[in-house]
Every structure is written in C-alpha cells, then in structure tokens.
Design an enzyme around this catalytic site. Structure first.
Site, PDB file in Angstrom:
ATOM      1  CG  ASN A   1      81.403 -16.730  35.854  1.00 16.31           C
ATOM      2  OD1 ASN A   1      80.518 -17.470  35.441  1.00 16.31           O
ATOM      3  ND2 ASN A   1      81.963 -15.821  35.080  1.00 16.31           N
TER       4      ASN A   1
ATOM      5  CD  GLU B   1      81.660 -11.319  35.344  1.00 15.05           C
ATOM      6  OE1 GLU B   1      81.065 -10.365  34.815  1.00 15.05           O
ATOM      7  OE2 GLU B   1      82.520 -12.011  34.750  1.00 15.05           O
TER       8      GLU B   1
ATOM      9  CD  GLU C   1      87.098 -22.473  38.251  1.00 11.88           C
ATOM     10  OE1 GLU C   1      86.422 -21.442  38.462  1.00 11.88           O
ATOM     11  OE2 GLU C   1      87.862 -22.597  37.290  1.00 11.88           O
TER      12      GLU C   1
ATOM     13  CB  CYS D   1      90.124 -21.354  41.490  1.00 15.85           C
ATOM     14  SG  CYS D   1      88.819 -20.101  41.438  1.00 15.85           S
TER      15      CYS D   1
HETATM   16  N1  THU Z   1      86.363 -17.254  35.753  1.00 14.39           N
HETATM   17  C1  THU Z   1      85.918 -18.369  36.397  1.00 14.39           C
HETATM   18  O1  THU Z   1      84.809 -18.395  36.929  1.00 14.39           O
HETATM   19  N2  THU Z   1      86.728 -19.436  36.447  1.00 14.39           N
HETATM   20  C2  THU Z   1      87.928 -19.543  35.800  1.00 14.39           C
HETATM   21  O2  THU Z   1      88.553 -20.585  35.854  1.00 14.39           O
HETATM   22  C3  THU Z   1      88.446 -18.395  35.032  1.00 14.39           C
HETATM   23  C4  THU Z   1      87.684 -17.137  35.153  1.00 14.39           C
HETATM   24  C5  THU Z   1      85.463 -16.097  35.633  1.00 14.39           C
HETATM   25  C6  THU Z   1      85.798 -14.909  36.463  1.00 14.39           C
HETATM   26  C7  THU Z   1      85.112 -13.799  35.679  1.00 14.39           C
HETATM   27  O3  THU Z   1      83.757 -13.740  36.046  1.00 14.39           O
HETATM   28  C8  THU Z   1      85.184 -14.258  34.235  1.00 14.39           C
HETATM   29  O4  THU Z   1      85.438 -15.656  34.285  1.00 14.39           O
HETATM   30  C9  THU Z   1      86.264 -13.568  33.414  1.00 14.39           C
HETATM   31  O5  THU Z   1      87.489 -13.635  34.034  1.00 14.39           O
END
Ligand code: THU
Length: 135
Positions: A42, A44, A55, A89
C-alpha cells in the site's frame, strides 16, 4: 499449502509499504497465468483518498507490464486477523480474472482461499451495458 510461496512474496512486499498515516502495512502478490509474480504494497498519501491498496498496486504493475490473466492473489498484513481485499480492489481484479483464487492471511500467514467471484457476487461486469434500452 499450494500458495505458500505466493504468500511469502506478499509478506516480503509488505516491507515496502508506505503507510505513515494508518500505520497499517499490507503486501500483495499476484500470480499471472505466465507464471510471473507481481508484488505490491500500500502507498498512502497526505490527501488520504489518493492512497492505493497493495492489491491494486500489484494489479496495475501486472497489467501495465502486459499480463491480463491471473491464477491467484495473496494478501497479508501485520494483523492477527485475516484480511481480505477491499471492495474497490475486488472490482479492479474482477475486470481481469473473475475466477482467480484470493488467498487471505494474517501476519503469521495462516490463510483462507476463496475465488474472487465468491468474494464479489453479482459484480458489475460491463456486459449489462449491452442490454440497455435506450437513453
Ligand atoms: N489496505 C490495503 O492495502 N489493502 C487492503 O486489502 C485493505 C486496506 C490499505 C489501505 C490503507 O493504506 C491501509 O491499508 C488502511 O486502510
């Protein structure tokens, strides 16, 4: 377990998560029909909604690299709970391989496997637009 190697790739990918706002690191590994694996973490942003999940990072790497058909995606985080891909996703993945396996796991890589169409029933596929009755 069939997807042990893929899960380990997801765990490794998690190390590159950029998650200073949530503190929640996620890693994903997407297995293409070619046998290639595309990883994601992820990413941010200070403007929170700009954040991209692990994903979709993996998916967009794969598709922009020329791969469009997938066998499986593995996802992991630092949580004791098993995490599954968010709705956005699921929809993004659905565009390419509705029957792919989705391997969800916790921080110890204890996992569960379901197909994407089990996780996103009655998805919008675009086929609906072919039967529209005029505007
Ligand atoms: N996040 C993901 O990368 N994948 C998921 O399946 C759930 C959430 C991330 C997004 C954000 O950076 C953090 O987790 C909290 O929501």
């Amino acid at each position: 377990m069939k997807y042990e190697k893929l899960l380990k790739e997801a765990k490794k990918a998690k190390e590159n998560a950029y998650a200073p706002y949530s503190g929640f690191r996620v890693g994903a590994a997407l297995l293409g029909k070619s046998g290639r694996v595309y990883t994601g973490a992820n990413v941010e942003n200070a403007a929170y909604s700009v954040t991209c999940c692990a994903e979709r990072v993996a998916l967009f790497k794969a598709v922009s690299g020329g791969e469009r058909d997938f066998d499986a995606i593995a996802v992991t985080s630092d949580s004791d709970a098993i995490i599954a891909p968010c709705g956005v996703c699921r929809q993004a993945l659905m565009e390419f391989s509705p029957h792919m396996d989705v391997v969800t796991s916790n921080k110890n890589l204890d996992c569960e496997t379901e197909t994407l169409d089990q996780l996103l029933p009655k998805a919008f596929t675009g086929k609906e637009m072919e039967t529209k009755s005029g505007s």
